[in-house]
Design a protein around this motif. Structure first.
Motif, mmCIF file in Angstrom:
data_model
loop_
_atom_site.group_PDB
_atom_site.id
_atom_site.type_symbol
_atom_site.label_atom_id
_atom_site.label_comp_id
_atom_site.label_asym_id
_atom_site.label_seq_id
_atom_site.Cartn_x
_atom_site.Cartn_y
_atom_site.Cartn_z
ATOM 1 N N ILE A 6 10.931 -1.957 4.077
ATOM 2 C CA ILE A 6 10.039 -2.617 3.122
ATOM 3 C C ILE A 6 8.705 -1.881 3.137
ATOM 4 C CG2 ILE A 6 8.969 -4.785 2.412
ATOM 5 C CD1 ILE A 6 11.021 -6.228 4.218
ATOM 6 N N ARG A 7 8.374 -1.257 2.040
ATOM 7 C CA ARG A 7 7.108 -0.525 1.963
ATOM 8 C C ARG A 7 5.925 -1.471 2.219
ATOM 9 N NH1 ARG A 7 5.865 4.413 0.207
ATOM 10 N NH2 ARG A 7 7.909 4.730 -0.781
ATOM 11 N N GLU A 8 4.962 -0.987 2.971
ATOM 12 C CA GLU A 8 3.786 -1.781 3.278
ATOM 13 C C GLU A 8 3.132 -2.283 1.983
ATOM 14 O OE1 GLU A 8 -0.427 -1.431 5.789
ATOM 15 O OE2 GLU A 8 0.938 0.279 5.673
ATOM 16 N N GLY A 9 2.846 -3.563 1.952
ATOM 17 C CA GLY A 9 2.231 -4.166 0.774
ATOM 18 C C GLY A 9 3.202 -4.946 -0.085
ATOM 19 N N VAL A 10 4.508 -4.690 0.068
ATOM 20 C CA VAL A 10 5.521 -5.442 -0.675
ATOM 21 C C VAL A 10 5.730 -6.790 0.021
ATOM 22 C CG1 VAL A 10 7.940 -5.510 -1.389
ATOM 23 C CG2 VAL A 10 6.653 -3.363 -1.526
ATOM 24 N N ALA A 28 20.506 -7.419 4.372
ATOM 25 C CA ALA A 28 19.355 -6.634 3.911
ATOM 26 C C ALA A 28 19.236 -6.701 2.385
ATOM 27 C CB ALA A 28 19.478 -5.188 4.380
ATOM 28 N N ASN A 29 20.365 -6.579 1.693
ATOM 29 C CA ASN A 29 20.347 -6.667 0.230
ATOM 30 C C ASN A 29 19.907 -8.050 -0.239
ATOM 31 O OD1 ASN A 29 21.154 -4.030 -0.232
ATOM 32 N ND2 ASN A 29 23.321 -4.533 -0.377
ATOM 33 N N ASN A 30 20.413 -9.081 0.419
ATOM 34 C CA ASN A 30 20.032 -10.446 0.052
ATOM 35 C C ASN A 30 18.553 -10.693 0.301
ATOM 36 O OD1 ASN A 30 22.332 -12.765 -0.539
ATOM 37 N ND2 ASN A 30 23.185 -10.897 0.361
ATOM 38 N N LEU A 31 18.032 -10.180 1.407
ATOM 39 C CA LEU A 31 16.609 -10.335 1.704
ATOM 40 C C LEU A 31 15.771 -9.613 0.650
ATOM 41 C CD1 LEU A 31 14.242 -11.254 3.443
ATOM 42 C CD2 LEU A 31 14.660 -9.280 4.947
ATOM 43 N N ALA A 32 16.212 -8.424 0.254
ATOM 44 C CA ALA A 32 15.469 -7.659 -0.748
ATOM 45 C C ALA A 32 15.427 -8.398 -2.089
ATOM 46 C CB ALA A 32 16.090 -6.276 -0.919
ATOM 47 N N LEU A 33 16.587 -8.843 -2.560
ATOM 48 C CA LEU A 33 16.659 -9.455 -3.892
ATOM 49 C C LEU A 33 16.103 -10.873 -3.908
ATOM 50 C CD1 LEU A 33 18.488 -6.956 -4.296
ATOM 51 C CD2 LEU A 33 19.942 -8.363 -5.734
ATOM 52 N N LYS A 34 16.632 -11.733 -3.063
ATOM 53 C CA LYS A 34 16.181 -13.127 -3.058
ATOM 54 C C LYS A 34 14.749 -13.229 -2.543
ATOM 55 C CE LYS A 34 20.850 -14.860 -2.100
ATOM 56 N NZ LYS A 34 21.679 -15.496 -1.054
ATOM 57 N N GLY A 35 14.481 -12.468 -1.471
ATOM 58 C CA GLY A 35 13.149 -12.527 -0.888
ATOM 59 C C GLY A 35 12.080 -12.087 -1.863
ATOM 60 N N TYR A 36 12.359 -11.019 -2.615
ATOM 61 C CA TYR A 36 11.367 -10.545 -3.579
ATOM 62 C C TYR A 36 11.252 -11.519 -4.753
ATOM 63 C CZ TYR A 36 8.328 -7.495 -6.168
ATOM 64 O OH TYR A 36 7.226 -7.001 -6.824
ATOM 65 N N ALA A 52 8.741 -3.281 -8.708
ATOM 66 C CA ALA A 52 9.305 -2.996 -7.382
ATOM 67 C C ALA A 52 10.698 -2.394 -7.535
ATOM 68 C CB ALA A 52 9.368 -4.272 -6.553
ATOM 69 N N PHE A 53 11.038 -1.467 -6.631
ATOM 70 C CA PHE A 53 12.314 -0.749 -6.727
ATOM 71 C C PHE A 53 13.029 -0.769 -5.383
ATOM 72 C CE2 PHE A 53 14.380 3.684 -7.349
ATOM 73 C CZ PHE A 53 15.562 3.104 -7.781
ATOM 74 N N HIS A 54 14.261 -1.256 -5.404
ATOM 75 C CA HIS A 54 15.109 -1.313 -4.210
ATOM 76 C C HIS A 54 16.350 -0.466 -4.422
ATOM 77 C CE1 HIS A 54 18.766 -3.158 -2.272
ATOM 78 N NE2 HIS A 54 18.016 -2.959 -1.199
ATOM 79 N N THR A 55 16.798 0.196 -3.364
ATOM 80 C CA THR A 55 18.070 0.914 -3.422
ATOM 81 C C THR A 55 18.916 0.579 -2.204
ATOM 82 O OG1 THR A 55 19.148 3.070 -3.740
ATOM 83 C CG2 THR A 55 17.244 3.034 -2.273
ATOM 84 N N ASP A 56 20.194 0.326 -2.454
ATOM 85 C CA ASP A 56 21.160 0.128 -1.371
ATOM 86 C C ASP A 56 21.674 1.507 -0.975
ATOM 87 O OD1 ASP A 56 23.265 -0.414 0.304
ATOM 88 O OD2 ASP A 56 24.251 -1.852 -1.019
ATOM 89 N N LEU A 58 12.006 9.497 -2.811
ATOM 90 C CA LEU A 58 12.784 8.684 -3.745
ATOM 91 C C LEU A 58 11.939 7.667 -4.498
ATOM 92 C CD1 LEU A 58 15.950 7.960 -1.573
ATOM 93 C CD2 LEU A 58 15.744 9.625 -3.424
ATOM 94 N N LYS A 59 10.726 7.416 -4.001
ATOM 95 C CA LYS A 59 9.795 6.467 -4.629
ATOM 96 C C LYS A 59 10.372 5.053 -4.662
ATOM 97 C CE LYS A 59 7.794 10.175 -7.448
ATOM 98 N NZ LYS A 59 6.780 10.469 -6.427
ATOM 99 N N VAL A 60 10.978 4.649 -3.536
ATOM 100 C CA VAL A 60 11.524 3.296 -3.435
ATOM 101 C C VAL A 60 10.580 2.413 -2.630
ATOM 102 C CG1 VAL A 60 13.924 4.010 -3.688
ATOM 103 C CG2 VAL A 60 12.923 3.892 -1.408
ATOM 104 N N ASP A 61 10.615 1.124 -2.925
ATOM 105 C CA ASP A 61 9.809 0.146 -2.206
ATOM 106 C C ASP A 61 10.612 -0.568 -1.131
ATOM 107 O OD1 ASP A 61 7.328 0.319 -3.854
ATOM 108 O OD2 ASP A 61 8.715 -0.307 -5.424
#
Length: 371
Positions: free
Chosen positions: A214-218, A74-82, A172-176, A191-194
Motif C-alpha cells: 500500500i503506497r504511503e498516503g493511500v 490482499a485483493n479483498n483488503l485492496a478493493l473493499k478497504g479502499y 487509485a490503481f491496484h494490480t494483482d 508500474l505506477k501502482v498504489d
C-alpha cells in the motif's frame, strides 16, 4: 513415467532455503512481536527483516508492506478497504473481465452494496487495451484494478500505461501481481501502482501468507478490526513463521530472477509441441508479452482434461486451478474469442525452478503416444 509437476502457477514447492529460514522460528521465536520484553523483541526483529526482504523485491518501503493470509485476502483488503474508506469520493471501479475470482467476486459484492463496476474486455491475446480503461473513466471513478499477468495464459498486461492513466485522473490503481512476482521484474514505482498483491505460495513460500503493498498516503478501511497490528490495517498477532518464509522467498527471487524465469525451456517446449503436432496445437495468449514460465496451448478438437486424465503422472491444469472440475470453456479464453473447438482442448503448462529439459521431452513423448 515418473511424476512430473508442470503446475507451478497453481502452487510451488517450498524452496529448501525457505524451509531452513523458517525452522528456527518454530523453536526459538515464540514470543509475541508486540511484547516489549526479551521474548518479543527478537520476534519483532525477524518480522521486520521479512518486511524488508519483501520490500526489496518490489522496490518500496518496508512500512508499505502489509502481511495477509494470502493473495485473496490482499485483493479483498485492496478493493473493499479502499471502497469503504473512499466511497464519499465516488462509487465507480474499473476492472477487467479476465481477473481472478479473488477480484471479480469482491467487485460483485461491492456492486450489491452500491458500487458501479465497469468490466473491460481484452483483445485476442488476452490483453487489456489502455484506451478502453481511459474510455471507462468517469468523474466518480475511484479505483482501477487490473491483474499484472493472467494466471491462465500468462499474458502480461500494460500496467505501466494504465498506471499513467490512473495517475493523470487522480485515481487509485491496484494490480494483482500474484503470478508475476518472482518470475519477472516488478517495481511498484515503475508500474505506477498504489497497491499490489503478492501470494506466497506462487513463489516458493508457504501457503497461507501474502502481502498487500500500500503506497504511503493511500487510506483503507481494515477488514479485520482489533488491535493495531500491521499499521492498524489487519488486526491479529502476526504469523511470524510464514512471514519469515515469504521474506526469504522474496530475497531468493531478487537474486535469481534471471535463472528461474525458464523462458528458454518454455520456448523449447512450445517448439517441440509445434514440431510434433503442427496446426493441431495452438498457442493461447500473447506470443511475447507473457510470463516466461507459462505455456497455455490448445490441442484442437480435443478435450484438455481427457488428455491429462490419460497421463495421470503429469500435473498440469486445464486453466486456473480455481476452475477445477469444470469442462466449460475457460472464461478467459471465451473473452479472447477463442473458438470452442480450440478452447476445450486448452492445457496450461507452467514451468518452475525445478523443471528439467528431460521432463519436457518425456511429456512431449507422452502426448505423442496418446494422440
Amino acid at each position: 513415467m515418473e511424476k512430473i509437476y508442470l503446475d507451478y502457477n497453481a502452487s510451488t514447492p517450498l524452496a529448501p532455503e525457505v524451509v531452513d529460514a523458517m525452522r528456527p522460528v518454530l523453536n526459538d521465536y515464540y514470543g509475541n512481536p508486540s511484547a516489549l520484553h526479551w521474548a518479543g523483541k527478537p520476534v519483532k526483529a525477524v518480522l521486520h527483516k521479512a518486511r524488508e526482504q519483501v520490500a526489496g523485491l518490489i522496490n518500496c518501503s518496508p512500512g508499505e508492506i502489509i502481511f495477509t493470509s494470502g493473495g485473496s485476502e490482499a485483493n479483498n483488503l485492496a478493493l473493499k478497504g479502499y471502497y469503504f474508506k473512499n466511497v464519499h469520493k465516488g462509487n465507480h471501479i474499473i476492472t477487467s473481465k479476465i481477473e481472478h475470482p479473488a477480484i471479480i467476486n469482491p467487485c460483485k459484492f461491492l456492486e450489491e452494496i452500491g458500487a458501479r463496476v465497469t468490466y473491460v474486455g481484452v483483445d485476442q491475446y488476452g490483453r487489456v487495451l489502455p484506451e478502453e480503461i481511459e474510455k471507462a473513466v468517469s468523474k466518480d471513478t475511484i479505483l482501477i484494478t487490473i491483474m499484472h499477468s493472467n494466471n491462465e495464459t500468462g499474458t502480461l498486461q500494460p500496467i505501466k500505461e494504465i498506471g499513467q492513466i490512473a495517475k493523470k485522473h487522480g485515481i487509485a490503481f491496484h494490480t494483482d501481481a500474484s503470478q508475476s512476482v518472482g518470475k519477472v521484474l516488478v517495481d511498484v514505482n515503475e508500474l505506477k501502482v498504489d497497491m499490489l498483491t503478492i501470494a506466497g505460495h506462487k513463489l516458493y513460500a508457504p501457503k497461507g501468507i501474502g502481502v498487500l503493498y500500500i503506497r504511503e498516503g493511500v487510506e483503507l478501511e481494515p477488514l479485520i478490526h482489533g488491535a493495531g497490528h500491521e499499521h492498524g490495517l489487519r488486526a491479529g498477532t502476526e504469523n511470524t513463521l510464514l512471514a519469515v518464509g515469504l521474506g526469504k522467498a522474496c530475497e531468493i527471487a531478487g537474486t535469481q530472477l534471471g535463472t528461474i524465469m525458464q523462458k528458454d525451456l518454455t520456448d523449447y517446449f512450445w517448439n517441440e509441441l509445434r514440431a510434433e503436432f503442427g496446426d493441431q496445437v495452438v498457442l493461447n495468449g500473447h506470443p511475447e508479452e507473457r510470463l516466461p514460465n507459462t505455456l497455455n496451448v490448445s490441442f484442437v478438437k480435443r478435450i484438455g482434461q481427457d488428455l491429462l486424465n490419460a497421463i495421470p503422472q503429469l500435473a498440469a491444469s486445464t486453466g486456473s486451478a480455481c476452475h477445477a472440475g469444470s469442462i466449460k470453456l475457460s472464461p478467459v479464453l471465451k473473452e479472447m474469442n477463442v473458438p470452442e473447438e480450440v478452447g476445450m482442448g486448452a492445457i496450461r503448462f507452467s514451468l518452475g525452478r525445478y523443471t528439467t529439459k528431460d521432463e519436457i521431452n518425456i511429456v512431449v513423448k507422452a502426448f505423442k503416444e496418446i494422440l
